[in-house]
Each structure stands twice: as structure tokens, then as C-alpha cells.
Design an enzyme around this catalytic site. Structure first.
Site, PDB file in Angstrom:
ATOM      1  N   ASP A   1      -2.336  -4.856  -0.078  1.00 40.33           N
ATOM      2  CA  ASP A   1      -1.920  -6.153   0.462  1.00 40.33           C
ATOM      3  C   ASP A   1      -2.750  -6.594   1.664  1.00 40.33           C
ATOM      4  O   ASP A   1      -3.118  -7.773   1.777  1.00 40.33           O
ATOM      5  CB  ASP A   1      -0.432  -6.162   0.793  1.00 40.33           C
ATOM      6  CG  ASP A   1       0.030  -5.005   1.640  1.00 40.33           C
ATOM      7  OD1 ASP A   1      -0.797  -4.172   2.090  1.00 40.33           O
ATOM      8  OD2 ASP A   1       1.254  -4.892   1.869  1.00 40.33           O
TER       9      ASP A   1
ATOM     10  N   GLN B   1       0.814  -1.210   0.000  1.00 41.29           N
ATOM     11  CA  GLN B   1       0.000   0.000   0.000  1.00 41.29           C
ATOM     12  C   GLN B   1       0.854   1.270   0.000  1.00 41.29           C
ATOM     13  O   GLN B   1       2.052   1.241   0.282  1.00 41.29           O
ATOM     14  CB  GLN B   1      -0.921   0.005   1.221  1.00 41.29           C
ATOM     15  CG  GLN B   1      -2.046  -1.009   1.146  1.00 41.29           C
ATOM     16  CD  GLN B   1      -2.972  -0.905   2.332  1.00 41.29           C
ATOM     17  OE1 GLN B   1      -2.839  -1.642   3.295  1.00 41.29           O
ATOM     18  NE2 GLN B   1      -3.916   0.022   2.270  1.00 41.29           N
ATOM     19  N   HIS B   2       0.179   2.389  -0.290  1.00 43.48           N
ATOM     20  CA  HIS B   2       0.679   3.759  -0.067  1.00 43.48           C
ATOM     21  C   HIS B   2       1.741   4.234  -1.049  1.00 43.48           C
ATOM     22  O   HIS B   2       1.982   5.440  -1.141  1.00 43.48           O
ATOM     23  CB  HIS B   2       1.263   3.919   1.343  1.00 43.48           C
ATOM     24  CG  HIS B   2       0.343   3.609   2.467  1.00 43.48           C
ATOM     25  ND1 HIS B   2      -0.917   4.165   2.580  1.00 43.48           N
ATOM     26  CD2 HIS B   2       0.501   2.807   3.548  1.00 43.48           C
ATOM     27  CE1 HIS B   2      -1.483   3.712   3.688  1.00 43.48           C
ATOM     28  NE2 HIS B   2      -0.657   2.889   4.282  1.00 43.48           N
TER      29      HIS B   2
END
Length: 481
Positions: free
Chosen positions: A239, A81-82
Site C-alpha cells: 500500500d 503490507q506484511h
């Protein structure tokens, strides 16, 4: 390869260190082929990767799967992520991706929170109070430090978006991954135009947020891939949302994931809004919510301590009165982006094994501190914690979680739950099923349950006391030292 009962699907996990691919029988959940290839992450102040390495790793992992990948009817990508990926007009990376564990944007995070109404307003708006892990703060950092990269950017993507786009040629994302950006409003489930204006990001650069269960496209012609032309592509997700699918998670069950980062989360039917910022109010990949707390320092940090001591990672010894806070990369929970590791209570008779146990204790303490916050009020606090991730099969991790939580622990036998969750998502676009129901049909959460033991209240109180007393040191920025 054994004969499959149903169609084959591919689930992908593109994580911090590598990309994995599983070919799964959609009828039974049997993994009929697998592959994995590594990629690199920069060291130093930043954490960056070249997204093109992820594509190369995906191609290699799929080729390792052989003919089974060619027979697959659908594919889905779960990803870290991110991460901020900036692409130019030709679709090539403008610069390496800024990863989730790059905390250089801590000053921008603090400023953005203050400029747009404070923590409570952010929690109500986006579900989360953005810290330096969030994509919006990385964009703000890039705008201040590399404005030429911003000017060259024609598209902004997350890691799973990038690989899905390479598969289909289209720009798409899903609600689960979009909810970790800081520019997606959880109340309206749309991009937040005020946040985007504030950080100078044109919404036209962002991918379309697709619906759960939507077919986002088909695999386009590519000599790099073993897929058949017309293979369906599912939305993919972040994820943790993928792992929740992979477990077939129902509301109220707590998950503790031990990987490069540590996470605790649970599915909820209620939209989370934690103004303290401890709990990120993420969406899941189905239509519910995934309140989650994340630490930056988990298995790699503890392994690093073991390496420094010159002992095996399982060589822990009981009886320690030492406190070790393994905040080697700064920390997200608690919110201490500038922190480093801290050791307190060292004595002449302290052994290396006791020091290592203290590192485990420090890492697990951070996760358990957020466990109750991610659960709904009516959740059963005596139910087993599902322990997953790379560290879950380590005895030292298992015993530390049992001792500090006082709860039973269940360790699912299924491995690669992110990739399995992506595979369940791919199966869902073929059959029309809820992907979590697919995973429950596959019985992915099956595994031994370790009985509860008495909670070590003394250790918990000692660690909390050191953390409180050391706050001025841990909060100090590098330029103040």
C-alpha cells in the site's frame, strides 16, 4: 460515465478494513467509476481476517463500477503490507491471515534478531530490523503455536499477492511488497536462503518476484468478475509503495500518511539500512527505495479517545499540559509492542478537548520523530510535507502536524492514492511509461499548501520527557503486570 480519452484501467486498494476499486482514464487520470466493500478484522490479542472476504469485497467493488470495469484494459492491486496468508494445495486459506497489526510475534521477532547476528546484520541483509509486524516473525509465531497449519501450507502469500493470484491463477509478488517480509535480501534483491532455512520456510512456497513494469498475466475466466477475458494484470505492490506511485513521488519529498496506521516515508535512490530498526528499508515499486517508519496507532486510536470522551473528533482545545500516548494496540515506532495507552498530567481544570488534543499530539509526535530519518541528507527540510490518508482532511490533524513539525503542509486533492497508484501501475503496463510519471501527468499531488507555523518545542519536549520517564511501564510485558 463521461467519455474517456484513453484506455480505462482499474486500481485496487485492499486495506485493513475494506477493498476499494477505481476505474481510471489512463490518458487523463479521471476517475470514471468506483466501488468499495468492507471486510472484518478480529478483535482481541490477534488481528486476523479471512482472505476470502477480500476477494468477495473486490468482486462487489468491481460490480459497483458497472460497465466501466468491463471496458478496462489492465488492472493492478495495492494491498496492506506484511500480512501472512497460508494456502493449502487447493489454494484455499489454511487459516485466517495474520495482519500487519497483529503483534503476537514480538517474542519471535526479538529472538530472530538475536539468532541471526543482531540489528545491524539484519539491516544490512534485508534493509530492516524485523519487528512483530513483519511477515517472517508471523511465520515463526505460527510454527511455534500452530504447527499443524504449517504442515498444511502449500503456498505463502501477502495480501496483494493473494488477490493478484486469484485474478491470474499465478503466484507472483513485487519487490516493494517482498521487501516487507524479512526474508527478501535488499542487497541482492532475492529471497534470503539463510533466513528461510532458519525459520523452516521452503522457498518453493513463495511467489515469484516480478520486475517493475512486467505484465504478470491476464485475468482468467471467472464468473465472479466483470472484466473482459484477457485483461492485463500488472505486478501490484504494497500500500505505501502504491501511494508513492499515486503521488508521482520524487526523491526528497516527505510524505506523512494518516490512516489506521501512521507512516512517514520518502523515495530515495540509496538503499536504506537503519540498525536501530526505526526506519524500514523498503523497496519501492519502480527500482528505487522507500525508507519508511510506521506507527500502529493513528486515526483509529485518536477516534477511540474521542469516543471515550463523548466528543467529536474535531473538538480539540488548545492550552493543554497533558500528555497522552495513544498506544492502544502496542506500538511499532517507538518499538513498544506490549505498551498500552498512557495519560500523564491530568488536572482538575483539564477539559475533554484538551485531552483529545493531547491524543493527536501523542500520535503525531511518534511520526515526526522518524521524519528526518527517512529523508536523505540533502533533502530540503523546509519543503512542504505531503499529508495523505483518511485523516489528512481533518483540521485537527492538519493543525497538529503544522504545529509540531514547523513545516508547511500540502494536502493533495486526489483521494484514494493507493488505488490511484495501482491504476498508474496498470496504465504503465499498457503504455510502457514509468507509473510515477503517469501520476505526475495526472497531477495527483495538486492541492492547497498550508503555511508553516512556529514549531511547538515545549510540547515536543514534554512528550519526549514523559516517553522517556515511562519507558519501564511501556516496555513491561503483560505477564509482568
Amino acid at each position: 460515465m463521461s467519455a474517456a480519452e484513453g484506455p480505462l484501467v482499474v486500481g485496487v486498494d485492499t486495506s485493513t478494513q475494506s477493498t476499494k476499486a477505481l476505474v481510471v482514464d489512463a490518458a487523463t487520470g479521471e476517475v470514471v467509476a468506483s466501488g468499495q466493500a468492507p471486510h472484518t478484522v478480529s478483535s482481541g490479542a490477534g488481528r486476523e481476517s479471512d482472505p476470502r472476504q477480500w476477494w468477495e469485497a473486490l468482486c462487489e467493488a468491481l460490480h459497483q463500477c458497472g460497465d466501466a470495469a468491463h471496458e478496462a484494459a489492465a488492472v493492478s492491486v495495492g494491498g496492506q503490507q506484511h500480512g501472512l496468508i497460508t494456502l493449502d494445495a487447493q489454494g484455499d486459506p489454511v487459516r485466517p491471515a495474520l495482519l500487519w497489526n497483529d503483534v503476537r510475534s514480538a517474542p519471535q521477532a526479538r529472538r530472530l534478531v538475536d539468532e541471526l547476528g543482531g540489528p545491524k546484520a539484519w539491516a544490512e541483509r534485508t534493509g530492516s530490523v524485523p519487528g512483530p509486524s513483519f511477515t517472517v516473525t508471523k511465520w515463526a509465531w505460527l510454527a511455534e503455536n500452530e504447527p499443524e497449519a504449517i504442515r498444511a501450507t502449500a503456498a505463502v502469500r501477502l495480501p496483494h499477492d493473494y488477490l493478484t493470484g486469484r485474478l491470474t491463477g499465478l503466484g507472483t509478488t513485487d519487490r516493494g511488497d517482498a521487501s516487507g517480509t524479512g526474508w527478501w535480501a535488499s542487497g541482492t534483491e532475492t529471497y534470503d536462503e539463510e533466513v528461510l532455512r532458519h525459520v523452516g520456510l521452503d522457498p518453493a512456497l513463495l511467489p515469484r518476484v516480478v520486475r517493475p513494469g512486467e505484465v504478470v498475466g491476464t485475468v482468467r475466466d471467472s464468473g465472479d468478475l466483470p472484466f473482459s477475458k484477457g485483461t492485463l494484470v500488472a505486478p501490484g505492490t504494497g500500500d505505501n509503495a502504491a501511494a508513492a506511485l499515486g503521488l508521482g513521488l520524487r526523491p526528497g519529498t516527505a510524505v506523512l500518511s494518516l490512516g489506521t496506521s501512521g507512516t512517514v516515508y520518502a523515495v530515495s535512490t540509496h538503499r536504506p539500512t537503519d540498525p536501530t530498526g526505526t526506519v524500514a528499508g523498503f523497496a519501492d515499486a519502480r527500482g528505487d527505495w522507500l525508507p519508511l517508519a510506521c506507527t500502529l496507532n493513528c486515526t483509529l486510536a485518536v477516534d477511540r479517545v474521542a469516543t471515550l470522551l463523548g466528543i467529536d473528533r474535531q473538538a480539540v482545545e488548545p492550552g493543554t499540559s497533558v500528555t497522552l500516548l495513544p498506544y492502544l494496540d502496542g506500538e511499532r515506532t517507538p518499538d513498544l509492542p506490549h505498551a498500552s495507552g498512557l495519560l500523564h498530567g491530568l488536572r482538575h481544570d483539564t477539559t475533554p478537548g484538551q485531552l483529545l488534543q493531547a491524543a493527536y499530539d501523542g500520535a503525531v509526535h511518534s511520526l515526526l520523530g522518524a521524519l528526518d530519518l527517512v529523508l536523505d541528507a540533502d533533502a530540503d527540510r523546509s519543503a512542504p510535507i505531503l499529508l495523505i490518508g483518511g485523516g489528512a482532511r481533518g483540521t485537527a490533524w492538519q493543525e497538529t502536524v503544522r504545529r509540531l513539525s514547523g513545516r508547511p503542509v500540502q494536502v493533495p486533492e486526489a483521494k484514494e492514492l493507493v488505488a490511484l497508484g495501482a491504476a498508474a501501475q496498470a496504465a504503465g503496463v499498457l503504455t510502457g511509461e514509468d507509473p510515477a510519471a503517469v501520476a505526475r501527468r495526472w497531477d495527483t499531488a495538486r492541492g492547497p499548501v498550508l503555511d508553516a507555523v512556529e514549531r511547538d518545542e515545549a510540547a515536543l519536549a514534554r512528550i519526549a520527557g514523559v516517553l522517556s520517564d515511562a519507558a519501564p511501564l511501556l516496555e513491561r510485558r503483560p505477564d509482568q503486570r
